[in-house]
Design a protein around this motif. Structure first.
Motif, mmCIF file in Angstrom:
data_model
loop_
_atom_site.group_PDB
_atom_site.id
_atom_site.type_symbol
_atom_site.label_atom_id
_atom_site.label_comp_id
_atom_site.label_asym_id
_atom_site.label_seq_id
_atom_site.Cartn_x
_atom_site.Cartn_y
_atom_site.Cartn_z
ATOM 1 N N ARG A 1 24.936 36.473 69.036
ATOM 2 C CA ARG A 1 24.412 36.432 67.673
ATOM 3 C C ARG A 1 24.874 35.142 66.969
ATOM 4 N N ALA A 2 26.123 34.749 67.167
ATOM 5 C CA ALA A 2 26.643 33.521 66.562
ATOM 6 C C ALA A 2 25.889 32.293 67.079
ATOM 7 N N ALA A 3 25.585 32.263 68.373
ATOM 8 C CA ALA A 3 24.842 31.139 68.947
ATOM 9 C C ALA A 3 23.435 31.054 68.352
ATOM 10 N N LEU A 4 22.796 32.191 68.166
ATOM 11 C CA LEU A 4 21.458 32.204 67.566
ATOM 12 C C LEU A 4 21.506 31.741 66.117
ATOM 13 N N HIS A 5 22.500 32.205 65.377
ATOM 14 C CA HIS A 5 22.633 31.777 63.979
ATOM 15 C C HIS A 5 22.962 30.290 63.885
#
Length: 127
Positions: free
Chosen positions: A62-66
Protein backbone atom coordinates in the motif's frame (compact mmCIF):
# COMPACT_ATOMS: atom_id res chain seq x y z
CA UNK A 1 -16.59 19.13 -29.51
CA UNK A 2 -13.56 19.83 -27.32
CA UNK A 3 -10.07 19.23 -28.63
CA UNK A 4 -8.76 15.77 -27.91
CA UNK A 5 -5.20 15.27 -26.79
CA UNK A 6 -2.98 12.20 -26.86
CA UNK A 7 -2.47 10.56 -23.49
CA UNK A 8 -0.39 7.62 -22.34
CA UNK A 9 -1.09 5.24 -19.49
CA UNK A 10 0.39 2.26 -17.73
CA UNK A 11 -1.18 -0.10 -15.25
CA UNK A 12 0.48 -0.68 -11.91
CA UNK A 13 0.70 -4.38 -11.17
CA UNK A 14 1.28 -6.05 -7.85
CA UNK A 15 3.61 -9.05 -8.14
CA UNK A 16 3.73 -10.48 -4.60
CA UNK A 17 6.24 -13.21 -5.45
CA UNK A 18 8.39 -12.18 -8.40
CA UNK A 19 9.68 -15.72 -8.89
CA UNK A 20 6.12 -16.96 -9.58
CA UNK A 21 5.21 -14.16 -12.00
CA UNK A 22 1.62 -13.93 -10.76
CA UNK A 23 0.18 -10.42 -10.72
CA UNK A 24 -2.95 -8.31 -10.55
CA UNK A 25 -3.73 -4.70 -11.43
CA UNK A 26 -3.69 -2.23 -8.53
CA UNK A 27 -3.50 1.17 -10.18
CA UNK A 28 -3.05 3.30 -13.26
CA UNK A 29 -0.71 6.17 -14.18
CA UNK A 30 -1.88 8.61 -16.86
CA UNK A 31 0.24 11.21 -18.65
CA UNK A 32 -0.89 13.89 -21.12
CA UNK A 33 2.00 15.93 -22.52
CA UNK A 34 -0.22 18.59 -24.11
CA UNK A 35 -1.65 19.45 -20.70
CA UNK A 36 1.46 18.78 -18.57
CA UNK A 37 -0.69 16.31 -16.67
CA UNK A 38 0.36 13.22 -14.76
CA UNK A 39 -1.73 11.41 -12.17
CA UNK A 40 -2.09 8.00 -10.59
CA UNK A 41 -4.96 6.30 -8.81
CA UNK A 42 -4.60 3.05 -6.95
CA UNK A 43 -6.80 0.40 -5.41
CA UNK A 44 -5.28 -2.52 -3.53
CA UNK A 45 -7.43 -5.66 -3.40
CA UNK A 46 -6.10 -7.23 -0.22
CA UNK A 47 -8.03 -10.46 -0.84
CA UNK A 48 -6.19 -10.99 -4.15
CA UNK A 49 -2.88 -10.08 -2.54
CA UNK A 50 -3.31 -12.60 0.27
CA UNK A 51 -4.53 -15.27 -2.17
CA UNK A 52 -1.29 -14.97 -4.14
CA UNK A 53 0.92 -14.63 -1.07
CA UNK A 54 -0.54 -15.12 2.42
CA UNK A 55 2.64 -13.63 3.92
CA UNK A 56 2.59 -10.50 1.72
CA UNK A 57 3.40 -7.17 3.36
CA UNK A 58 0.09 -5.40 2.77
CA UNK A 59 1.28 -2.22 4.47
CA UNK A 60 4.42 -2.12 2.33
CA UNK A 61 2.51 -2.69 -0.91
CA UNK A 62 0.00 0.00 0.00
CA UNK A 63 2.87 2.40 0.82
CA UNK A 64 4.51 1.70 -2.56
CA UNK A 65 1.24 2.43 -4.38
CA UNK A 66 0.73 5.66 -2.44
CA UNK A 67 4.31 6.66 -3.25
CA UNK A 68 3.46 6.49 -6.96
CA UNK A 69 0.51 8.81 -6.37
CA UNK A 70 2.83 11.17 -4.47
CA UNK A 71 5.38 11.30 -7.28
CA UNK A 72 2.60 12.22 -9.70
CA UNK A 73 1.42 15.05 -7.45
CA UNK A 74 4.89 16.56 -7.27
CA UNK A 75 5.93 18.80 -4.42
CA UNK A 76 7.54 17.45 -1.26
CA UNK A 77 5.76 14.09 -1.56
CA UNK A 78 7.57 13.46 -4.86
CA UNK A 79 10.96 13.25 -3.16
CA UNK A 80 13.84 13.62 -5.62
CA UNK A 81 11.37 13.90 -8.52
CA UNK A 82 9.81 17.05 -7.04
CA UNK A 83 11.53 19.36 -9.53
CA UNK A 84 10.91 17.17 -12.56
CA UNK A 85 8.20 18.01 -15.06
CA UNK A 86 5.17 15.75 -15.54
CA UNK A 87 6.78 13.83 -18.42
CA UNK A 88 9.95 13.01 -16.51
CA UNK A 89 7.92 11.85 -13.49
CA UNK A 90 5.80 9.60 -15.74
CA UNK A 91 8.86 8.11 -17.47
CA UNK A 92 10.53 7.48 -14.11
CA UNK A 93 7.42 5.70 -12.79
CA UNK A 94 7.05 3.45 -15.82
CA UNK A 95 10.69 2.36 -15.91
CA UNK A 96 10.92 -1.43 -15.35
CA UNK A 97 12.06 -2.49 -11.90
CA UNK A 98 12.24 -5.75 -10.02
CA UNK A 99 9.82 -4.86 -7.25
CA UNK A 100 6.47 -5.95 -5.90
CA UNK A 101 4.76 -2.97 -7.58
CA UNK A 102 5.62 -2.95 -11.29
CA UNK A 103 4.44 -0.85 -14.22
CA UNK A 104 2.89 -2.61 -17.17
CA UNK A 105 3.39 -1.65 -20.82
CA UNK A 106 2.50 1.87 -21.95
CA UNK A 107 -0.65 2.34 -24.01
CA UNK A 108 -2.05 5.49 -25.61
CA UNK A 109 -5.35 7.07 -26.52
CA UNK A 110 -7.13 10.36 -27.10
CA UNK A 111 -8.99 12.32 -24.45
CA UNK A 112 -10.65 15.65 -23.78
CA UNK A 113 -10.24 15.17 -20.01
CA UNK A 114 -7.12 13.39 -18.68
CA UNK A 115 -8.39 13.48 -15.09
CA UNK A 116 -11.55 11.64 -16.16
CA UNK A 117 -9.38 9.07 -17.99
CA UNK A 118 -7.58 8.24 -14.75
CA UNK A 119 -10.89 7.44 -13.05
CA UNK A 120 -12.32 5.64 -16.10
CA UNK A 121 -9.27 3.40 -16.46
CA UNK A 122 -9.18 2.65 -12.73
CA UNK A 123 -12.79 1.47 -12.86
CA UNK A 124 -12.38 -0.42 -16.14
CA UNK A 125 -9.04 -2.14 -15.54
CA UNK A 126 -8.39 -2.24 -11.80
CA UNK A 127 -11.55 -2.42 -9.65
Amino acid sequence: MSERDVFEYALLRVVPRVERGECFNAGVVVYCRARSFVAARTHLDETKLKALDPAADTTGVRAALHAVEGVCLGGTQAGQAARDDAGRRFRWLIAPRSTVVQPGPVHSGLTTDPEAEVERLLELLVR
